[in-house]
Design a protein around this motif. Structure first.
Motif, PDB file in Angstrom:
ATOM      1  N   ALA A  25      64.661  43.611  42.067  1.00  0.00           N
ATOM      2  CA  ALA A  25      63.971  43.078  43.249  1.00  0.00           C
ATOM      3  C   ALA A  25      63.217  41.789  42.904  1.00  0.00           C
ATOM      4  O   ALA A  25      63.273  40.809  43.662  1.00  0.00           O
ATOM      5  CB  ALA A  25      63.011  44.131  43.809  1.00  0.00           C
ATOM      6  N   LEU A  26      62.521  41.762  41.786  1.00  0.00           N
ATOM      7  CA  LEU A  26      61.779  40.560  41.410  1.00  0.00           C
ATOM      8  C   LEU A  26      62.716  39.399  41.088  1.00  0.00           C
ATOM      9  O   LEU A  26      62.447  38.246  41.441  1.00  0.00           O
ATOM     10  CB  LEU A  26      60.881  40.842  40.199  1.00  0.00           C
ATOM     11  CG  LEU A  26      59.693  41.788  40.402  1.00  0.00           C
ATOM     12  CD1 LEU A  26      58.843  41.838  39.138  1.00  0.00           C
ATOM     13  CD2 LEU A  26      58.839  41.363  41.589  1.00  0.00           C
ATOM     14  N   ALA A  27      63.805  39.703  40.428  1.00  0.00           N
ATOM     15  CA  ALA A  27      64.735  38.641  40.018  1.00  0.00           C
ATOM     16  C   ALA A  27      65.409  37.976  41.212  1.00  0.00           C
ATOM     17  O   ALA A  27      65.835  36.814  41.111  1.00  0.00           O
ATOM     18  CB  ALA A  27      65.786  39.214  39.071  1.00  0.00           C
ATOM     19  N   SER A  28      65.517  38.678  42.326  1.00  0.00           N
ATOM     20  CA  SER A  28      66.207  38.123  43.491  1.00  0.00           C
ATOM     21  C   SER A  28      65.265  37.871  44.666  1.00  0.00           C
ATOM     22  O   SER A  28      65.722  37.686  45.792  1.00  0.00           O
ATOM     23  CB  SER A  28      67.320  39.083  43.934  1.00  0.00           C
ATOM     24  OG  SER A  28      66.795  40.368  44.239  1.00  0.00           O
ATOM     25  N   TRP A  29      63.947  37.846  44.415  1.00  0.00           N
ATOM     26  CA  TRP A  29      62.960  37.687  45.493  1.00  0.00           C
ATOM     27  C   TRP A  29      63.131  36.341  46.178  1.00  0.00           C
ATOM     28  O   TRP A  29      63.311  35.321  45.522  1.00  0.00           O
ATOM     29  CB  TRP A  29      61.542  37.797  44.922  1.00  0.00           C
ATOM     30  CG  TRP A  29      60.503  38.103  45.944  1.00  0.00           C
ATOM     31  CD1 TRP A  29      59.765  37.228  46.659  1.00  0.00           C
ATOM     32  CD2 TRP A  29      60.094  39.404  46.375  1.00  0.00           C
ATOM     33  NE1 TRP A  29      58.906  37.873  47.510  1.00  0.00           N
ATOM     34  CE2 TRP A  29      59.093  39.227  47.362  1.00  0.00           C
ATOM     35  CE3 TRP A  29      60.483  40.693  46.037  1.00  0.00           C
ATOM     36  CZ2 TRP A  29      58.474  40.309  47.979  1.00  0.00           C
ATOM     37  CZ3 TRP A  29      59.871  41.766  46.656  1.00  0.00           C
ATOM     38  CH2 TRP A  29      58.869  41.563  47.616  1.00  0.00           C
TER      39      TRP A  29
END
Length: 410
Positions: free
Chosen positions: A397-401
């Motif tokens: 989730a953080l990598a594709s925010w």
């Protein structure tokens, strides 16, 4: 930006290495001065203090790096000060309840412990805002290293649980005193005279921090407290001591690197010039941490029991079995720990809170199932298995925010 972050991280990391080297080096001495029962009771006391300390300013302290103007930062510090006084005072009945319920007479000093741990967090962010990373490194050395040295000295005096408890309390108060300078604009006395209406306006502006980050942080700290209570109820204080010692040492690398990296990462994310730049910084950080976590987890799987028995003595041999079972969880936690500031910088606290609550349920499901089916060792494997899916979703989730606030280039 990369060179600035690297310099800040290295400065903080140098202080962290020294600060954590003493507790880690003195650990084998402490396990021979104090019993597993002492460690179990101390772990419960300190977990409660830490639970209150993380919300000592209702997380308004984490808004300090977002306030560039000295006057507004001083106003925010005044708000933090008033809340900190209230939370410290409210911790007294909690301490008295622990004294009555668990028979822990040391619990009457809980307000001092909350002030010590919470003050370092709050004033550490004040120093972070001013880029006083050298001072932060020194304070960390006083807090962590000083606590371990005092615990050894008090252990030699055969003070038992009192020695374990007083060490971090006194060292934390000393570190708080160091971080209190320089004072905010106008001095500390002026903070107490700020009009209530101005404090209310500042509180409203940063209301996301108490509304979303406070329950998030409290729930995260509550996890350790409830886990110790569950283990102690299931298997006794000694088992809680084994669990506490295992997590203290297994999480040390994440605390060592994570604290330094997150304090340097936070302002860099806040002042990122574009969403792409911020996302790239997070991905690069994540990859670097993963490369460092892999050998740590492998070493625990292969040699965990032997290493812990050799280092701490045969009475602590069960801690090594826990280390092997927790290896996967510890590796993933090592990556996740410094990334906790990402959702603060990206103003994604509501999402982080919801996910954290799910994580609490997952953690305790794994812990309870493991205790039921495999005892203390089963609890370790249960936590690792349950939390693997949670952490992998979090990283993705953080990598594709996509919704990332950023500064407009001048």
């Amino acid at each position: 930006m990369r060179s600035t972050m690297l310099k800040a991280t290295l400065t903080l990391l140098s202080g962290s290495v020294l600060a954590h080297a003493l507790p880690l080096a003195l650990g084998p001495v402490l396990t021979r001065l104090y019993s597993p029962q002492d460690f179990g009771q101390f772990a419960l006391l300190w977990a409660v203090a830490s639970n209150l300390a993380v919300v000592v300013c209702a997380r308004y302290d984490f808004a300090l790096p977002l306030e560039p103007r000295p006057r507004r930062a001083a106003l925010l510090m005044a708000l933090c000060l008033r809340i900190a006084v209230a939370v410290t005072a409210l911790s007294m009945p909690v301490g008295l309840t622990l004294w009555w319920w668990q028979g822990l007479e040391q619990a009457w000093l809980l307000p001092l412990a909350v002030l010590a741990a919470g003050g370092v967090q709050w004033l550490g962010l004040w120093a972070t805002r001013g880029h006083r990373f050298g001072l932060l490194a020194t304070a960390r050395l006083v807090q962590q290293g000083g606590a371990a040295v005092m615990q050894v000295l008090l252990g030699l005096l055969k003070l038992g649980l009192w020695g374990l408890w007083l060490g971090p309390v006194l060292a934390g108060l000393a570190a708080t005193w160091l971080l209190a300078r320089p004072a905010p604009q106008g001095g500390w006395r002026r903070l107490l005279r700020q009009p209530l209406r101005r404090l209310q306006a500042m509180a409203a502006q940063h209301r996301d921090f108490p509304l979303y980050n406070t329950p998030h942080a409290f729930a995260g700290a509550l996890q350790d407290t409830l886990a110790l209570l569950l283990i102690a109820a299931w298997a006794g204080d000694a088992a809680a001591g084994f669990w506490a010692l295992a997590l203290r040492y297994l999480k040390a690398p994440a605390t060592l690197l994570g604290g330094a990296l997150s304090q340097a990462l936070y302002p860099q994310l806040v002042h990122a010039r574009s969403a792409a730049e911020a996302r790239t910084l997070v991905r690069r950080t994540m990859l670097t941490l993963a490369l460092m976590a892999a050998p740590l987890g492998t070493a625990l799987l292969l040699w965990g029991p032997a290493l812990f028995a050799w280092a701490f003595g045969e009475q602590w041999s069960d801690t090594g079995v826990l280390a092997r079972g927790l290896a996967l969880y510890i590796g993933l936690h090592f990556i996740a720990s410094p990334l906790s500031v990402v959702t603060l910088a990206w103003r994604a606290q509501p999402w982080a809170l919801r996910l954290a609550l799910v994580g609490q349920v997952v953690f305790f499901a794994g812990l309870a199932a493991g205790l039921h089916w495999g005892g203390l060792a089963g609890a370790a494997w249960g936590v690792s298995t349950a939390m693997a899916a949670y952490f992998l979703y979090y990283f993705q989730a953080l990598a594709s925010w996509s919704d990332i606030p950023h500064e407009t280039p001048a």
